[in-house]
Design an enzyme around this catalytic site. Structure first.
Site, mmCIF file in Angstrom:
data_model
loop_
_atom_site.group_PDB
_atom_site.id
_atom_site.type_symbol
_atom_site.label_atom_id
_atom_site.label_comp_id
_atom_site.label_asym_id
_atom_site.label_seq_id
_atom_site.Cartn_x
_atom_site.Cartn_y
_atom_site.Cartn_z
ATOM 1 N N CYS A 144 3.805 -2.103 -5.614
ATOM 2 C CA CYS A 144 4.350 -1.900 -4.267
ATOM 3 C C CYS A 144 3.505 -0.829 -3.586
ATOM 4 O O CYS A 144 3.401 0.298 -4.070
ATOM 5 C CB CYS A 144 5.813 -1.485 -4.324
ATOM 6 S SG CYS A 144 6.430 -0.955 -2.708
ATOM 7 N N CYS A 166 5.405 2.369 -2.763
ATOM 8 C CA CYS A 166 5.720 3.159 -3.958
ATOM 9 C C CYS A 166 4.459 3.910 -4.414
ATOM 10 O O CYS A 166 4.547 5.054 -4.874
ATOM 11 C CB CYS A 166 6.256 2.275 -5.080
ATOM 12 S SG CYS A 166 7.982 1.768 -4.852
ATOM 13 N N ASP A 183 1.152 5.558 10.309
ATOM 14 C CA ASP A 183 0.702 4.184 10.089
ATOM 15 C C ASP A 183 -0.826 4.124 10.177
ATOM 16 O O ASP A 183 -1.447 4.734 11.056
ATOM 17 C CB ASP A 183 1.332 3.249 11.127
ATOM 18 C CG ASP A 183 1.258 1.797 10.709
ATOM 19 O OD1 ASP A 183 2.298 1.206 10.381
ATOM 20 O OD2 ASP A 183 0.126 1.236 10.689
ATOM 21 N N HIS A 230 12.928 2.464 -4.220
ATOM 22 C CA HIS A 230 12.422 1.175 -3.744
ATOM 23 C C HIS A 230 13.583 0.297 -3.281
ATOM 24 O O HIS A 230 14.435 -0.096 -4.083
ATOM 25 C CB HIS A 230 11.618 0.443 -4.824
ATOM 26 C CG HIS A 230 11.082 -0.872 -4.324
ATOM 27 N ND1 HIS A 230 9.851 -1.002 -3.725
ATOM 28 C CD2 HIS A 230 11.661 -2.101 -4.272
ATOM 29 C CE1 HIS A 230 9.683 -2.254 -3.338
ATOM 30 N NE2 HIS A 230 10.762 -2.951 -3.662
ATOM 31 N N ASN A 240 11.005 -4.380 10.507
ATOM 32 C CA ASN A 240 10.792 -5.813 10.336
ATOM 33 C C ASN A 240 11.371 -6.217 8.989
ATOM 34 O O ASN A 240 11.091 -5.591 7.967
ATOM 35 C CB ASN A 240 9.296 -6.142 10.396
ATOM 36 C CG ASN A 240 8.715 -5.865 11.771
ATOM 37 O OD1 ASN A 240 9.327 -6.195 12.780
ATOM 38 N ND2 ASN A 240 7.541 -5.259 11.815
ATOM 39 N N HIS A 299 8.731 -2.938 1.070
ATOM 40 C CA HIS A 299 9.447 -1.699 0.743
ATOM 41 C C HIS A 299 10.006 -1.249 2.089
ATOM 42 O O HIS A 299 9.236 -1.056 3.049
ATOM 43 C CB HIS A 299 8.472 -0.679 0.141
ATOM 44 C CG HIS A 299 9.077 0.643 -0.242
ATOM 45 N ND1 HIS A 299 8.939 1.193 -1.516
ATOM 46 C CD2 HIS A 299 9.792 1.541 0.463
ATOM 47 C CE1 HIS A 299 9.554 2.369 -1.561
ATOM 48 N NE2 HIS A 299 10.090 2.608 -0.354
ATOM 49 N N HIS A 327 10.984 0.082 5.448
ATOM 50 C CA HIS A 327 10.381 1.135 6.266
ATOM 51 C C HIS A 327 10.857 0.996 7.694
ATOM 52 O O HIS A 327 11.085 -0.105 8.193
ATOM 53 C CB HIS A 327 8.848 1.089 6.198
ATOM 54 C CG HIS A 327 8.253 -0.259 6.447
ATOM 55 N ND1 HIS A 327 8.254 -1.256 5.495
ATOM 56 C CD2 HIS A 327 7.639 -0.786 7.535
ATOM 57 C CE1 HIS A 327 7.662 -2.336 5.989
ATOM 58 N NE2 HIS A 327 7.285 -2.078 7.231
ATOM 59 N N HIS A 372 9.651 1.913 11.444
ATOM 60 C CA HIS A 372 8.563 2.346 12.315
ATOM 61 C C HIS A 372 9.156 3.251 13.398
ATOM 62 O O HIS A 372 10.154 2.880 14.034
ATOM 63 C CB HIS A 372 7.921 1.153 13.026
ATOM 64 C CG HIS A 372 7.294 0.121 12.138
ATOM 65 N ND1 HIS A 372 5.929 0.006 11.975
ATOM 66 C CD2 HIS A 372 7.834 -0.867 11.369
ATOM 67 C CE1 HIS A 372 5.658 -1.004 11.171
ATOM 68 N NE2 HIS A 372 6.799 -1.557 10.784
HETATM 69 P P1 AMP Z 1 5.488 -4.288 8.550
HETATM 70 O O1 AMP Z 1 4.490 -5.263 9.074
HETATM 71 O O2 AMP Z 1 6.673 -4.065 9.429
HETATM 72 O O3 AMP Z 1 5.867 -4.610 7.108
HETATM 73 O O4 AMP Z 1 4.762 -2.869 8.559
HETATM 74 C C1 AMP Z 1 3.871 -2.458 7.575
HETATM 75 C C2 AMP Z 1 3.046 -1.384 8.188
HETATM 76 O O5 AMP Z 1 2.386 -0.695 7.151
HETATM 77 C C3 AMP Z 1 1.960 -1.876 9.158
HETATM 78 O O6 AMP Z 1 2.176 -1.296 10.446
HETATM 79 C C4 AMP Z 1 0.664 -1.382 8.519
HETATM 80 O O7 AMP Z 1 -0.283 -0.946 9.464
HETATM 81 C C5 AMP Z 1 1.165 -0.237 7.657
HETATM 82 N N1 AMP Z 1 0.318 0.090 6.521
HETATM 83 C C6 AMP Z 1 -0.212 -0.769 5.606
HETATM 84 N N2 AMP Z 1 -0.915 -0.092 4.680
HETATM 85 C C7 AMP Z 1 -0.817 1.229 5.000
HETATM 86 C C8 AMP Z 1 -1.332 2.418 4.431
HETATM 87 N N3 AMP Z 1 -2.080 2.415 3.311
HETATM 88 N N4 AMP Z 1 -1.053 3.596 5.035
HETATM 89 C C9 AMP Z 1 -0.297 3.614 6.164
HETATM 90 N N5 AMP Z 1 0.233 2.518 6.734
HETATM 91 C C10 AMP Z 1 -0.042 1.340 6.171
HETATM 92 ZN ZN ZN Z 2 8.257 0.233 -3.238
#
Ligand code: AMP
Ligand code: ZN
Length: 113
Positions: free
Chosen positions: A4, A7, A30, A46, A86, A97, A99, A101
């Site tokens: 993950c 994680c 992000d 998680h 989302n 996982h 989150h 925004h």
């Molecule tokens: P979602 O599409 O709602 O699942 O959002 C996932 C978010 O994680 C996206 O906005 C990506 O830009 C962000 N993301 C993916 N990998 C990383 C990372 N290593 N560090 C920071 N943000 C990330």
């Molecule tokens: Zn996780």
């Protein structure tokens, strides 16, 4: 949880630019910002998505929402922000996982989708 991405960010094996951290939650910037300020807030436990929120983990979710105003203010957001989670394939969730925004720092579009 193994494999993950978030994680791994929590355990430090993948780096992140942290905005806030305590024993329960982590907030980080992000990697592909969609607004001048774009922060992700995650539980350290998680949880796959908002669809997995239940009576056992909902205290962590309410804790996240207590901290979001602090995180937004500390990041310099002064004139409002949008909170998005989302959830699942139709919503284009890409990291499984939970989150939230936080998007702010400019006037955002008036359409949600
Ligand atoms: P979602 O599409 O709602 O699942 O959002 C996932 C978010 O994680 C996206 O906005 C990506 O830009 C962000 N993301 C993916 N990998 C990383 C990372 N290593 N560090 C920071 N943000 C990330
Ligand atoms: Zn996780």
């Amino acid at each position: 949880m193994k494999n993950c991405l978030f994680c791994k960010i929590i355990d430090g094996s993948i780096p992140s630019k942290k905005a806030y951290e305590d024993e329960k939650i982590l907030a980080f910037y992000d990697i592909n910002p969609q607004a001048p300020v774009h922060i992700l807030v995650i539980p350290k436990e998680h949880i796959g998505s908002a669809d997995e929120i239940d009576e056992k983990n909902s205290a962590t979710i309410s804790y996240i929402f207590e901290k979001i105003p602090v995180i937004a203010k500390n990041a310099g957001i002064t004139n409002g922000y949008r909170i998005i989670s989302n959830c699942g394939d139709d919503a284009c969730q890409s990291v499984h996982h939970l989150h939230f925004h936080i998007l702010g720092g400019a006037q955002l579009a008036d359409k949600m989708a």
